[in-house]
Enzyme design. Sequence first.
Site, PDB file in Angstrom:
ATOM      1  N   HIS A 115      38.454  37.198  46.093  1.00  0.00           N
ATOM      2  CA  HIS A 115      38.515  38.381  46.955  1.00  0.00           C
ATOM      3  C   HIS A 115      37.132  38.643  47.551  1.00  0.00           C
ATOM      4  O   HIS A 115      36.280  39.244  46.887  1.00  0.00           O
ATOM      5  CB  HIS A 115      38.960  39.611  46.155  1.00  0.00           C
ATOM      6  CG  HIS A 115      40.405  39.603  45.799  1.00  0.00           C
ATOM      7  ND1 HIS A 115      41.373  40.116  46.632  1.00  0.00           N
ATOM      8  CD2 HIS A 115      41.055  39.141  44.705  1.00  0.00           C
ATOM      9  CE1 HIS A 115      42.558  39.990  46.073  1.00  0.00           C
ATOM     10  NE2 HIS A 115      42.390  39.386  44.898  1.00  0.00           N
TER      11      HIS A 115
ATOM     12  N   CYS B 208      43.199  35.091  48.607  1.00  0.00           N
ATOM     13  CA  CYS B 208      43.894  35.100  47.316  1.00  0.00           C
ATOM     14  C   CYS B 208      45.302  34.516  47.482  1.00  0.00           C
ATOM     15  O   CYS B 208      45.443  33.336  47.772  1.00  0.00           O
ATOM     16  CB  CYS B 208      43.915  36.507  46.728  1.00  0.00           C
ATOM     17  SG  CYS B 208      44.342  36.511  44.963  1.00  0.00           S
TER      18      CYS B 208
ATOM     19  N   GLU C 267      36.309  40.776  49.724  1.00  0.00           N
ATOM     20  CA  GLU C 267      36.107  42.221  49.905  1.00  0.00           C
ATOM     21  C   GLU C 267      35.663  42.904  48.617  1.00  0.00           C
ATOM     22  O   GLU C 267      35.234  44.068  48.642  1.00  0.00           O
ATOM     23  CB  GLU C 267      37.380  42.871  50.458  1.00  0.00           C
ATOM     24  CG  GLU C 267      38.505  43.081  49.464  1.00  0.00           C
ATOM     25  CD  GLU C 267      39.350  41.841  49.184  1.00  0.00           C
ATOM     26  OE1 GLU C 267      40.379  41.986  48.493  1.00  0.00           O
ATOM     27  OE2 GLU C 267      38.977  40.735  49.632  1.00  0.00           O
TER      28      GLU C 267
END
Length: 198
Positions: free
Chosen positions: A180, A74, A182
């Site tokens: 992102h 990011c 994750e």
Amino acid sequence: MRVIAIVDLGIGNLANVRKALGGVITGDPYEIERAEKLVLPGVGNFGAVVEKLEPLRGVILDAINDGKPFLGICLGLQLLFQESEESPGKQGLGVFEGQVLRFRGVRAPHIGWNQLWKRKECPLFEGINDGAYFYFVHSYYALPEKEEIIAGVTDYGPRGREIIFTSALCRENVYAVQFHPEKSGRNGLILMRNFRRL
């Protein structure tokens, strides 16, 4: 033991990155220096994060120049450039040449699931289909000077007025994604696994 250092700048929720990737969360220059791989997650204002990054600038650049695998996430992607429209005068890491621009003519921030279209082969994408969905949250995007570092792009905005922006970079040992991983479910976990295996 192979250590992945997740650089702690005191912002954002790094626990999700560690859960998906493993490694150690640290702001200690010595730990970062001895790590085999580096991950730079980032959220928030470019200028504010650059200030937090300053004490670690040298050790991060040394790791990149030494050929250690590096993953920016990011804002961590945007920090690889010299500066951003968000914070004129604040100096990023300057690894790549180009601009970081604010979305104009479309709703900002860009939040939610969107597709990544591959521009070139990249080890991060092994086992991930072209057009796979990832989760984005950002108001700014990178426009590299050299197109050959662009590994993936994403289009955002209404048909006919959409902006096609860089969503993944890949050059030698340096990798970066605007989304992102994750928070991106199975595709994100595959990408993280691929980075671990480098």
